[in-house]
Design an enzyme around this catalytic site. Sequence first.
Site, PDB file in Angstrom:
ATOM      1  N   HIS A   1       0.488  -1.252  -0.258  1.00  0.00           N
ATOM      2  CA  HIS A   1       0.254   0.346   0.216  1.00  0.00           C
ATOM      3  C   HIS A   1       0.695   1.190  -0.267  1.00  0.00           C
ATOM      4  O   HIS A   1      -0.295   2.664  -0.039  1.00  0.00           O
ATOM      5  CB  HIS A   1      -1.201   0.214   1.384  1.00  0.00           C
ATOM      6  CG  HIS A   1      -0.753  -0.504   2.774  1.00  0.00           C
ATOM      7  ND1 HIS A   1       0.930   0.651   3.360  1.00  0.00           N
ATOM      8  CD2 HIS A   1      -0.229  -1.253   3.312  1.00  0.00           C
ATOM      9  CE1 HIS A   1       1.674  -0.436   4.099  1.00  0.00           C
ATOM     10  NE2 HIS A   1       0.325  -1.171   4.179  1.00  0.00           N
ATOM     11  N   CYS A   2       2.430   0.585  -0.281  1.00  0.00           N
ATOM     12  CA  CYS A   2       2.848   2.220   0.220  1.00  0.00           C
ATOM     13  C   CYS A   2       3.985   2.246  -0.988  1.00  0.00           C
ATOM     14  O   CYS A   2       3.939   3.864  -1.803  1.00  0.00           O
ATOM     15  CB  CYS A   2       3.702   2.650   0.839  1.00  0.00           C
ATOM     16  SG  CYS A   2       2.934   2.757   3.110  1.00  0.00           S
ATOM     17  N   ILE A   3       4.581   1.428  -1.040  1.00  0.00           N
ATOM     18  CA  ILE A   3       5.910   1.983  -2.164  1.00  0.00           C
ATOM     19  C   ILE A   3       5.397   2.317  -3.458  1.00  0.00           C
ATOM     20  O   ILE A   3       5.888   2.617  -4.403  1.00  0.00           O
ATOM     21  CB  ILE A   3       7.349   1.008  -1.964  1.00  0.00           C
ATOM     22  CG1 ILE A   3       7.039   1.210  -0.821  1.00  0.00           C
ATOM     23  CG2 ILE A   3       8.360   1.486  -2.823  1.00  0.00           C
ATOM     24  CD1 ILE A   3       9.199  -0.454  -0.315  1.00  0.00           C
TER      25      ILE A   3
END
Length: 415
Positions: A252-254
Site C-alpha cells: 500500500h506504500c512503495i
Amino acid sequence: MGLGYVGLPLLLTASKQGLRGIGFDISQDRVDALSTGRSHIDDVSDEELEKALADGVEFTADPNRLEEADAIFICVPSPLGRNRQPDLSYIEAAAETVERVVRPGQLISLESTSYPGTTEDIVLPAIERAGFELDTDEIYLAFSPERVSPGDDLKTGEIPKVVGGVTVESGRIAEIAYKRIVPAVHLVSSARAAEMTKLIENTYRAVNIGLVNEIAQLAHELDIDIWEVIDAAATKPFGFQAFYPGPGVGGHCIPLDPQYLSWRAREANFATRFIDIAEQVNIQMPLYNVTRISDLLNERGFPVFGTEVLGVGISYKANIADDRESASLEVLRGLAKRGAQVSVLDPLVGDDRIRSHGFVPVGEEDGLTDFALAAVLTDHAGVDYERIAREIPVVFDARGVYRRLGLNFDNVVPL
C-alpha cells in the site's frame, strides 16, 4: 476515522496510554466485528482488541459520535485510481464528514498519505465551509504521516511521529496531542513539509529497489550472483544500505506513494526523472521474473503451457497475509497467461483468498512431486523450503531465502 491497518493500531495505542478512544468506520460489518473483539488486521490480535474494549474503547458507524472527540485522526485509504492517478475520494469523503461534525476545541489530523498540499486543499476548506477559522475558533489542523510497517516488530507506539500544522499554532497543538500517544514526536514547520516527509521516505525506497532490480538483471547477464554482491557490499560500515531485488514492489506504500509526488510535480511542470525510471524498472520486474521462470522450464524440456508450477507466497511481503498490489501475484498471473497450471502455497493468505485469485491452494502437508518448478516469490518464515527443494526438480528463488537460511541445493536457481 477509518479502522484499517493505520487507524486501528493508532486507536489501541492511544487506549494503552489511558486515553478514551472512539473508532469510527463507515463499514457497519467492520464495526460489529471489532465490537465483539474480532480483529481483521495482522498487527492487532483479538486479545489486544478485547483488552482495549475492556478499557473503554468504542466502535461506531455513527459520524455524530465524532463530535465527542478532542482530536480526530483521519486514517482512510488513499489508493491510485485509473491510469495511476491519485484517488482522493476517501479523503474527500472524510473531509465532508469533518465539515458536519467539527466544533471548537478540536484538533483534526490527516494521516492518509497524499501529495504535498492535500491537508490545505481538501480538509481546510471543509472546516471553513463549516463556518470556522483555524486558531481563532480553537480548531486546529495538521498532517502526520502514518509510518507503520505491517508484519514488523516495530509497532505504532514505537515509531516517531512527524507532525506539521497548517498554522504554527496547529502544529504546536498537534505536537502536544501526539505526545500523549507516542513517546517521540518531530515537529516540522508545516503540513506540506510533513506530507513531503512521507513521500520522500517511500520514494527513497522505491528508487533504490528499482536500482537493485536493474542491477540484478545485469548481474544475471554477466553470470554474477547478485545476492553475493549485495552481501559483500553490505560489509562496508558506511555509504551503503542493502536493498534486495525480487518479483517487484507491492503493498500500500512503495508502489503508490512516489506516484503522488510525481503527479504533484507534473502539475508544477517538474519532471521527476528518478521516480519515473524506478517505476519503469519495478513495473517490469514481474515480467522479468516470468521470463526467467519460462526459460528455466524450457532449459529442462518443459513447455510453459500445461506445466504444473507452484507459487510459494503471494502476499506483498513476508510474514503477513496482505496481498494488495502484490508483485508475486503478478508473476503467477503472467505464468498462467502463458498457459502454466499454477498452484499456490501460502500458509498466511489462506485457501479462500488463493482461490479468489484463480489459483489452486496447496497445503504444506500436500504432495509436491507433480510440480515441475517452484517459484519462491514471498519468503514467509516457517515454510519448509528444504522439502520444496527436495521434492520439486527446480526452484526459482526470487527472494534469496535459500542463501539467507544457508540451504544449499543444486536445483535452486536464484534471481
